[in-house]
Design a protein around this motif. Sequence first.
Motif, PDB file in Angstrom:
ATOM      1  N   GLY A 164      -1.373 -36.693 -19.466  1.00 28.33           N
ATOM      2  CA  GLY A 164      -0.010 -37.012 -19.594  1.00 28.33           C
ATOM      3  C   GLY A 164       1.087 -34.938 -19.092  1.00 28.33           C
ATOM      4  N   MET A 165       0.088 -34.226 -18.949  1.00 31.36           N
ATOM      5  CA  MET A 165       0.972 -33.409 -17.674  1.00 31.36           C
ATOM      6  C   MET A 165       1.498 -34.149 -16.200  1.00 31.36           C
ATOM      7  SD  MET A 165       1.525 -31.310 -20.225  1.00 31.36           S
ATOM      8  CE  MET A 165       1.196 -29.418 -21.859  1.00 31.36           C
ATOM      9  N   VAL A 166       0.888 -34.298 -16.155  1.00 32.50           N
ATOM     10  CA  VAL A 166       0.670 -35.111 -14.970  1.00 32.50           C
ATOM     11  C   VAL A 166       1.895 -35.848 -14.056  1.00 32.50           C
ATOM     12  CG1 VAL A 166      -0.485 -36.106 -12.443  1.00 32.50           C
ATOM     13  CG2 VAL A 166      -1.297 -34.709 -13.762  1.00 32.50           C
ATOM     14  N   ASP A 167       2.100 -37.173 -15.611  1.00 31.40           N
ATOM     15  CA  ASP A 167       2.936 -37.672 -15.368  1.00 31.40           C
ATOM     16  C   ASP A 167       4.200 -36.921 -15.102  1.00 31.40           C
ATOM     17  OD1 ASP A 167       1.096 -39.554 -15.976  1.00 31.40           O
ATOM     18  OD2 ASP A 167       1.216 -40.269 -17.592  1.00 31.40           O
ATOM     19  N   ALA A 168       4.404 -36.060 -16.540  1.00 37.15           N
ATOM     20  CA  ALA A 168       5.647 -34.924 -16.715  1.00 37.15           C
ATOM     21  C   ALA A 168       5.891 -34.386 -15.594  1.00 37.15           C
ATOM     22  CB  ALA A 168       5.568 -33.948 -18.438  1.00 37.15           C
ATOM     23  N   ALA A 169       5.209 -33.628 -14.964  1.00 39.91           N
ATOM     24  CA  ALA A 169       5.497 -33.226 -13.751  1.00 39.91           C
ATOM     25  C   ALA A 169       5.925 -34.228 -12.357  1.00 39.91           C
ATOM     26  CB  ALA A 169       3.900 -32.668 -13.033  1.00 39.91           C
ATOM     27  N   ARG A 170       5.050 -35.336 -11.933  1.00 39.30           N
ATOM     28  CA  ARG A 170       5.733 -36.458 -11.564  1.00 39.30           C
ATOM     29  C   ARG A 170       7.551 -36.885 -11.809  1.00 39.30           C
ATOM     30  NH1 ARG A 170       1.852 -39.976  -9.264  1.00 39.30           N
ATOM     31  NH2 ARG A 170       3.132 -39.970  -7.708  1.00 39.30           N
ATOM     32  N   ARG A 171       7.510 -36.841 -13.441  1.00 34.33           N
ATOM     33  CA  ARG A 171       8.975 -37.299 -13.707  1.00 34.33           C
ATOM     34  C   ARG A 171       9.487 -36.394 -13.783  1.00 34.33           C
ATOM     35  NH1 ARG A 171       7.104 -38.453 -18.147  1.00 34.33           N
ATOM     36  NH2 ARG A 171       7.536 -37.083 -19.297  1.00 34.33           N
ATOM     37  N   ASN A 172       9.775 -34.870 -13.862  1.00 37.13           N
ATOM     38  CA  ASN A 172      10.599 -34.098 -13.806  1.00 37.13           C
ATOM     39  C   ASN A 172      11.319 -33.488 -11.758  1.00 37.13           C
ATOM     40  OD1 ASN A 172      11.202 -33.112 -16.338  1.00 37.13           O
ATOM     41  ND2 ASN A 172       8.680 -31.320 -16.289  1.00 37.13           N
ATOM     42  N   ALA A 173       9.929 -33.889 -11.091  1.00 40.71           N
ATOM     43  CA  ALA A 173      10.134 -34.060  -9.773  1.00 40.71           C
ATOM     44  C   ALA A 173      10.875 -35.145  -9.209  1.00 40.71           C
ATOM     45  CB  ALA A 173       8.752 -33.728  -8.746  1.00 40.71           C
ATOM     46  N   ARG A 174      10.888 -35.878  -9.910  1.00 41.91           N
ATOM     47  CA  ARG A 174      12.713 -37.160  -9.670  1.00 41.91           C
ATOM     48  C   ARG A 174      12.965 -36.785 -10.251  1.00 41.91           C
ATOM     49  NH1 ARG A 174       7.132 -40.539 -11.084  1.00 41.91           N
ATOM     50  NH2 ARG A 174       8.385 -40.636 -13.263  1.00 41.91           N
TER      51      ARG A 174
END
Length: 319
Positions: free
Chosen positions: A104-114
């Motif tokens: 879930g955290m990896v998903d959130a980090a990649r989403r924030n970068a996008r």
Amino acid sequence: MTGAREPERPPASAEDIERAWNDTKLAQVLYHDWEAQTYDDKWSISFDERCISYARDRFAAVAGRPDAPYGKALEIGAGTGFFSLNLRQAGVLDDVTVTDISPGMVDAARRNARGLGFEIAGEVADAERLPFPDETFDLVVGHAVIHHLPDVEQAFREMLRVLKPGGRVVICGEPTTYGDKIARALSRATWWAATRATHLPPLRKAWARPQEELDESSRAAALESVVDLHTFDPGALTALVTRSGFTHAHAVTEELTAAWFGWPVRTFEHAVNPDRLGWGWATFAYKSWLRLSAADRVLARVVPRELFYNVSVTAVRPS
């Protein structure tokens, strides 16, 4: 740039928590998957100048300001990407790869970068067993991560392995032993007082947070006691990093009165109806923290560093 939003993961149940008591790695995944949904709000994380400056200043306080961006950087235990994404915006680093044991955290980090207009690589990974070849990165960073790791020394050996010769590690925002005791005591007292005061008849309607939300926060606190494994003495942490194979290990501490103020403020915000706390409150809290942090930098000249809340450490892989 925007991307498809990943489905939310359900909160950890009482049964999940019961299983996690005897499985630290499971607890880490459950807690951080759960927290990923609201983590940025909980910790007032943003990707604007406020947090860009914070990340840049924390990095510079222990490692100095680089003359040019580090080329290839890895963040361990990245969470939602607070540290590495803000360091990228600050010009401290360039190419970013994030890892976390929580999908879930990896998903959130990649989403924030996008959301910030760029892409990053992301891997679900245990910091004690990094899935990268030797000598891959110029820089390894982390923020508030190593206190979650069962074997901190093994994690530093892994960071050493994936760094290129001459590469640097910078880990910031870890709790000191004394500072953590004070912060937890202040937080417990604030939670007790705020939840009881806001349920008194004159305040209940406007100020009380719904009981189901308080119960969820209590379950999070129960898991937090499982995932928070260590506190650190600055000297002992420096020795551990050196023992792992690094050279030029150096630690600094920050936040004394700022932590005594900040932890009760964060606890109060989670104990009361958030609709009652607007922009004025947020401005007061942030500016007060800034003023106290400035005072702490003066106090650091005379107060032993072990008494401060945060410890950061940096070191270099030998050439």
